[in-house]
Design a protein around this motif. Sequence first.
Motif, PDB file in Angstrom:
ATOM      1  N   VAL A 172      72.020  27.631  56.976  1.00  0.00           N
ATOM      2  CA  VAL A 172      72.905  28.625  56.359  1.00  0.00           C
ATOM      3  C   VAL A 172      74.007  29.035  57.337  1.00  0.00           C
ATOM      4  O   VAL A 172      75.188  29.118  56.959  1.00  0.00           O
ATOM      5  N   LEU A 173      73.636  29.279  58.582  1.00  0.00           N
ATOM      6  CA  LEU A 173      74.635  29.658  59.586  1.00  0.00           C
ATOM      7  C   LEU A 173      75.698  28.562  59.742  1.00  0.00           C
ATOM      8  O   LEU A 173      76.901  28.849  59.801  1.00  0.00           O
ATOM      9  N   GLN A 197      79.454  29.643  60.984  1.00  0.00           N
ATOM     10  CA  GLN A 197      79.104  30.570  62.067  1.00  0.00           C
ATOM     11  C   GLN A 197      78.476  29.780  63.218  1.00  0.00           C
ATOM     12  O   GLN A 197      77.309  29.938  63.540  1.00  0.00           O
ATOM     13  N   LYS A 234      76.482  26.182  57.554  1.00  0.00           N
ATOM     14  CA  LYS A 234      77.249  26.074  56.315  1.00  0.00           C
ATOM     15  C   LYS A 234      78.337  27.133  56.226  1.00  0.00           C
ATOM     16  O   LYS A 234      79.417  26.895  55.691  1.00  0.00           O
ATOM     17  N   ARG A 235      78.049  28.320  56.742  1.00  0.00           N
ATOM     18  CA  ARG A 235      79.020  29.420  56.714  1.00  0.00           C
ATOM     19  C   ARG A 235      80.067  29.295  57.813  1.00  0.00           C
ATOM     20  O   ARG A 235      80.973  30.117  57.905  1.00  0.00           O
TER      21      ARG A 235
END
Length: 88
Positions: free
Chosen positions: A39-40, A45, A42-43
């Motif tokens: 998720v990190l 970050q 993909k964002r």
Amino acid sequence: MDQKRVVRLNQLKNNSMKYAKQTQNALDRLDQSLAQLRVLIKRGQNQEAIRFMEEGELKERFGELQNMITISQVGNIGARGTQNSRPL
């Protein structure tokens, strides 16, 4: 088989089952951490993702598994971390 041998075999079986359950739980936590890392990334970050891997939760999860594997290979360690010195 005498009673002591049966009891000892049951203890070994129980220890093996506990280890398998602990290992599965550790793998499940690692899987959750990898999902968080995804998720990190993909964002976008990336800095947070790097910190997560190098200093954070993902590093801890790998450490847990590494410790479990190391302990299991050290020798004949029992459920309480004591050396099993009796022969079967």
